[in-house]
Motif scaffolding. Structure first.
Motif, PDB file in Angstrom:
ATOM      1  N   ALA A 130       0.831  -1.208   0.000  1.00  0.00           N
ATOM      2  CA  ALA A 130       0.000   0.000   0.000  1.00  0.00           C
ATOM      3  C   ALA A 130       0.864   1.255   0.000  1.00  0.00           C
ATOM      4  O   ALA A 130       0.562   2.233  -0.702  1.00  0.00           O
ATOM      5  CB  ALA A 130      -0.923  -0.003   1.216  1.00  0.00           C
ATOM      6  N   GLU A 134       1.019   3.988  -3.037  1.00  0.00           N
ATOM      7  CA  GLU A 134       0.752   5.394  -2.768  1.00  0.00           C
ATOM      8  C   GLU A 134       1.882   6.273  -3.290  1.00  0.00           C
ATOM      9  O   GLU A 134       1.653   7.379  -3.795  1.00  0.00           O
ATOM     10  CB  GLU A 134       0.552   5.611  -1.268  1.00  0.00           C
ATOM     11  CG  GLU A 134       0.041   6.986  -0.898  1.00  0.00           C
ATOM     12  CD  GLU A 134      -1.329   7.302  -1.483  1.00  0.00           C
ATOM     13  OE1 GLU A 134      -1.601   8.495  -1.755  1.00  0.00           O
ATOM     14  OE2 GLU A 134      -2.125   6.349  -1.693  1.00  0.00           O
ATOM     15  N   ARG A 135       3.098   5.790  -3.193  1.00  0.00           N
ATOM     16  CA  ARG A 135       4.237   6.547  -3.720  1.00  0.00           C
ATOM     17  C   ARG A 135       4.106   6.739  -5.227  1.00  0.00           C
ATOM     18  O   ARG A 135       4.381   7.818  -5.752  1.00  0.00           O
ATOM     19  CB  ARG A 135       5.544   5.811  -3.409  1.00  0.00           C
ATOM     20  CG  ARG A 135       5.962   5.878  -1.950  1.00  0.00           C
ATOM     21  CD  ARG A 135       7.198   5.025  -1.727  1.00  0.00           C
ATOM     22  NE  ARG A 135       7.752   5.210  -0.389  1.00  0.00           N
ATOM     23  CZ  ARG A 135       8.822   4.577   0.066  1.00  0.00           C
ATOM     24  NH1 ARG A 135       9.444   3.707  -0.716  1.00  0.00           N
ATOM     25  NH2 ARG A 135       9.259   4.791   1.292  1.00  0.00           N
ATOM     26  N   ASN A 138       1.358   9.190  -6.094  1.00  0.00           N
ATOM     27  CA  ASN A 138       1.760  10.575  -5.847  1.00  0.00           C
ATOM     28  C   ASN A 138       2.506  11.187  -7.033  1.00  0.00           C
ATOM     29  O   ASN A 138       2.708  12.401  -7.086  1.00  0.00           O
ATOM     30  CB  ASN A 138       2.629  10.664  -4.590  1.00  0.00           C
ATOM     31  CG  ASN A 138       1.813  10.495  -3.324  1.00  0.00           C
ATOM     32  OD1 ASN A 138       0.612  10.728  -3.304  1.00  0.00           O
ATOM     33  ND2 ASN A 138       2.459  10.072  -2.248  1.00  0.00           N
ATOM     34  N   ARG A 147      -6.028  11.319 -10.780  1.00  0.00           N
ATOM     35  CA  ARG A 147      -6.136  10.152  -9.902  1.00  0.00           C
ATOM     36  C   ARG A 147      -7.590   9.711  -9.833  1.00  0.00           C
ATOM     37  O   ARG A 147      -8.462  10.441  -9.355  1.00  0.00           O
ATOM     38  CB  ARG A 147      -5.601  10.487  -8.515  1.00  0.00           C
ATOM     39  CG  ARG A 147      -5.666   9.329  -7.547  1.00  0.00           C
ATOM     40  CD  ARG A 147      -4.830   9.580  -6.329  1.00  0.00           C
ATOM     41  NE  ARG A 147      -4.962   8.514  -5.335  1.00  0.00           N
ATOM     42  CZ  ARG A 147      -4.160   8.354  -4.285  1.00  0.00           C
ATOM     43  NH1 ARG A 147      -3.175   9.209  -4.087  1.00  0.00           N
ATOM     44  NH2 ARG A 147      -4.344   7.359  -3.436  1.00  0.00           N
ATOM     45  N   GLU A 152      -5.990   3.992  -9.501  1.00  0.00           N
ATOM     46  CA  GLU A 152      -5.536   3.396  -8.243  1.00  0.00           C
ATOM     47  C   GLU A 152      -5.499   1.876  -8.358  1.00  0.00           C
ATOM     48  O   GLU A 152      -4.546   1.238  -7.906  1.00  0.00           O
ATOM     49  CB  GLU A 152      -6.461   3.822  -7.100  1.00  0.00           C
ATOM     50  CG  GLU A 152      -6.353   5.295  -6.749  1.00  0.00           C
ATOM     51  CD  GLU A 152      -7.291   5.693  -5.625  1.00  0.00           C
ATOM     52  OE1 GLU A 152      -8.043   4.823  -5.150  1.00  0.00           O
ATOM     53  OE2 GLU A 152      -7.262   6.871  -5.220  1.00  0.00           O
ATOM     54  N   HIS A 156      -2.028  -0.368  -8.008  1.00  0.00           N
ATOM     55  CA  HIS A 156      -1.909  -1.467  -7.038  1.00  0.00           C
ATOM     56  C   HIS A 156      -1.599  -2.777  -7.764  1.00  0.00           C
ATOM     57  O   HIS A 156      -0.808  -3.600  -7.265  1.00  0.00           O
ATOM     58  CB  HIS A 156      -3.193  -1.593  -6.212  1.00  0.00           C
ATOM     59  CG  HIS A 156      -3.282  -0.617  -5.081  1.00  0.00           C
ATOM     60  ND1 HIS A 156      -2.796  -0.902  -3.822  1.00  0.00           N
ATOM     61  CD2 HIS A 156      -3.776   0.652  -5.025  1.00  0.00           C
ATOM     62  CE1 HIS A 156      -2.988   0.139  -3.029  1.00  0.00           C
ATOM     63  NE2 HIS A 156      -3.580   1.093  -3.727  1.00  0.00           N
TER      64      HIS A 156
END
Length: 204
Positions: A130, A134-135, A138, A147, A152, A156
């Motif tokens: 996770a 997230e990195r 960003n 986004r 997302e 992932h």
């Protein structure tokens, strides 16, 4: 082995010391082969004292996994000064591959060995993924991507893809160089991200 002389330490310092000795053992053995007796002896404490800081051997192994995951995240921290998002991703990925290559026994055990069947171990792995996802997310602004839930989901998935391809490479490099592996995974990111951004959630 001669037991080290015991020194008085704060509870946190002692806990950190025991984890450090465990991490050293992971450099040449799998996670389930770490001996709490050897760890205690190396730290100069009794086995009973080790279990004063950790409820069980499994609790100790989870602590080792958490510490190792944190170290991996620290060494793969994105170098935002590079500016170009692809260069940032490539540098982080190279650091990731180098880290897991140096710690392959423990890494493979966590993902596909004893760690894969333990809920606490899986949580450490999921939490680590996770953070990595997230990195990458960003960096969406640098890529001029909005986004969205689909983006997302794609990112992932890319993190898991990166992980599994690296695991396969660690088990059998099959003539694939480190550089080729890095490029394969890096170049797949913008393709996946732009495809996800070009679709609406309803289209998917």
């Amino acid at each position: 082995m001669t037991t080290a002389r015991r020194t008085r330490m704060s509870p946190q310092a002692r806990r950190d010391q025991l984890i450090e000795h465990g991490l050293r053992m992971l450099s040449d053995r799998a996670l389930d082969q770490v001996s709490v007796e050897e760890v205690a002896e190396a730290a100069g404490v009794s086995r009973a004292l080790l279990f004063h800081y950790f409820e069980s051997k499994q609790d100790f192994l989870v602590a080792l996994t958490t510490a190792q995951s944190q170290r991996m995240l620290e060494c793969t921290e994105p170098e935002l000064s590079l500016g170009d998002p692809l260069a940032i991703a490539r540098a982080s990925l190279a650091a990731f591959i180098d880290y897991v290559s140096a710690n392959r026994s423990a890494y493979l055990a966590i993902l596909q060995g004893v760690g894969a069947s333990d809920p606490a171990m899986r949580k450490v792995a999921d939490d680590t993924r996770a953070v990595m996802a997230e990195r990458v997310l960003n960096l969406a602004d640098l890529l001029h991507l909005q986004r969205t839930p689909l983006l997302e989901l794609a990112v992932h998935g890319w993190v898991t893809f990166s992980e599994q391809v690296t695991v396969r490479w660690l088990r059998d490099e099959n003539g694939v160089t480190r550089e080729a592996l890095i490029e394969l995974i890096t170049q797949s990111l913008p393709l996946l991200a732009t495809t996800a951004s070009g679709l609406s959630t309803s289209d998917a």
